[in-house]
Design an enzyme around this catalytic site. Structure first.
Site, PDB file in Angstrom:
ATOM      1  N   GLU A 154     -12.361   2.890  -1.284  1.00 47.47           N
ATOM      2  CA  GLU A 154     -11.914   4.125  -1.937  1.00 47.47           C
ATOM      3  C   GLU A 154     -11.788   3.901  -3.402  1.00 47.47           C
ATOM      4  O   GLU A 154     -11.927   4.861  -4.203  1.00 47.47           O
ATOM      5  CB  GLU A 154     -10.745   4.767  -1.101  1.00 47.47           C
ATOM      6  CG  GLU A 154     -10.978   5.280   0.218  1.00 47.47           C
ATOM      7  CD  GLU A 154      -9.772   5.837   0.913  1.00 47.47           C
ATOM      8  OE1 GLU A 154      -8.513   5.888   0.126  1.00 47.47           O
ATOM      9  OE2 GLU A 154      -9.820   6.037   2.006  1.00 47.47           O
ATOM     10  N   VAL A 155     -11.179   2.706  -3.720  1.00 45.96           N
ATOM     11  CA  VAL A 155     -10.962   2.262  -4.911  1.00 45.96           C
ATOM     12  C   VAL A 155     -11.969   1.012  -5.283  1.00 45.96           C
ATOM     13  O   VAL A 155     -11.998   0.005  -4.795  1.00 45.96           O
ATOM     14  CB  VAL A 155      -9.432   1.514  -5.306  1.00 45.96           C
ATOM     15  CG1 VAL A 155      -9.131   1.135  -6.538  1.00 45.96           C
ATOM     16  CG2 VAL A 155      -8.506   2.744  -4.847  1.00 45.96           C
ATOM     17  N   HIS A 210     -10.339  -5.166  -3.051  1.00 49.55           N
ATOM     18  CA  HIS A 210      -9.095  -5.687  -2.553  1.00 49.55           C
ATOM     19  C   HIS A 210      -9.121  -5.897  -1.167  1.00 49.55           C
ATOM     20  O   HIS A 210      -9.802  -5.335  -0.294  1.00 49.55           O
ATOM     21  CB  HIS A 210      -8.243  -4.293  -2.636  1.00 49.55           C
ATOM     22  CG  HIS A 210      -8.692  -3.035  -2.437  1.00 49.55           C
ATOM     23  ND1 HIS A 210      -9.661  -2.385  -2.960  1.00 49.55           N
ATOM     24  CD2 HIS A 210      -8.239  -2.202  -1.301  1.00 49.55           C
ATOM     25  CE1 HIS A 210      -9.689  -1.286  -2.219  1.00 49.55           C
ATOM     26  NE2 HIS A 210      -9.046  -1.151  -1.268  1.00 49.55           N
ATOM     27  N   ASP A 247       0.774  -1.059  -0.128  1.00 46.46           N
ATOM     28  CA  ASP A 247       0.066   0.074  -0.041  1.00 46.46           C
ATOM     29  C   ASP A 247       0.895   1.392  -0.066  1.00 46.46           C
ATOM     30  O   ASP A 247       1.940   1.274   0.702  1.00 46.46           O
ATOM     31  CB  ASP A 247      -0.858  -0.029   1.042  1.00 46.46           C
ATOM     32  CG  ASP A 247      -2.109   1.055   1.236  1.00 46.46           C
ATOM     33  OD1 ASP A 247      -1.809   2.135   1.156  1.00 46.46           O
ATOM     34  OD2 ASP A 247      -3.052   0.713   0.986  1.00 46.46           O
ATOM     35  N   ILE A 248       0.500   2.165  -0.896  1.00 41.75           N
ATOM     36  CA  ILE A 248       1.381   3.428  -0.735  1.00 41.75           C
ATOM     37  C   ILE A 248       1.160   4.286   0.137  1.00 41.75           C
ATOM     38  O   ILE A 248       1.811   5.283   0.368  1.00 41.75           O
ATOM     39  CB  ILE A 248       1.002   4.283  -2.064  1.00 41.75           C
ATOM     40  CG1 ILE A 248      -0.206   4.814  -2.390  1.00 41.75           C
ATOM     41  CG2 ILE A 248       1.385   3.479  -3.407  1.00 41.75           C
ATOM     42  CD1 ILE A 248      -0.632   5.664  -3.301  1.00 41.75           C
ATOM     43  N   ASN A 274     -13.276  -3.607   2.394  1.00 43.81           N
ATOM     44  CA  ASN A 274     -14.271  -2.732   2.649  1.00 43.81           C
ATOM     45  C   ASN A 274     -15.428  -2.797   1.303  1.00 43.81           C
ATOM     46  O   ASN A 274     -14.827  -3.131   0.317  1.00 43.81           O
ATOM     47  CB  ASN A 274     -13.652  -1.278   2.482  1.00 43.81           C
ATOM     48  CG  ASN A 274     -12.691  -1.047   3.677  1.00 43.81           C
ATOM     49  OD1 ASN A 274     -12.735  -1.649   4.851  1.00 43.81           O
ATOM     50  ND2 ASN A 274     -11.590  -0.594   3.514  1.00 43.81           N
TER      51      ASN A 274
END
Length: 118
Positions: A96-97, A101, A31-32, A88
């Site tokens: 969020e995306v 994932h 994760d960034i 999520n």
């Protein structure tokens, strides 16, 4: 829902990422914006926007996400002490995306799953 995501580009290696695992079904990368010492995202290589969009044909990829999470937890040295897997769904779930994932998070004590609301 989107037909293309940031994760789609990472899977195809069109965007840089610290990819730790990739096969025909899933891709795993750091994760960034990590929330713990170990924070890895594991995504199916096909676009499934949310868990609400999962169908029986996705079971192989979803199962692989879990087995890859266990393999990576061991490789990262967090399996013995423990870790958390988080997925999520939609806005209220914190997604969020819109490409499902699995977050593999660990490396220290994570505390309670959810904060209580007053």
């Amino acid at each position: 829902m989107a037909e293309e995501t940031l994760f789609s580009k990472i899977i195809r290696r069109e965007l840089p990422a610290d990819i730790l695992y990739q096969d025909d079904l899933v891709t795993a990368f750091r994760d960034i914006a990590p929330q713990a010492p170990t924070h890895i995202l594991i995504v199916p290589n096909i676009l499934i926007p949310t868990t609400n969009d999962v169908v029986a044909g996705h079971e192989a990829a979803l199962g692989r996400m879990i087995t890859v999470a266990a393999k990576l937890a061991k490789a990262q040295g967090i399996a013995k002490d423990g870790y958390r897997l988080i997925m999520n769904c939609n806005k209220h779930g914190g997604q969020e995306v819109y490409h499902i994932h699995l977050h593999l998070v660990g490396g220290h004590a994570l505390g309670p799953m959810l904060a209580s609301r007053s």
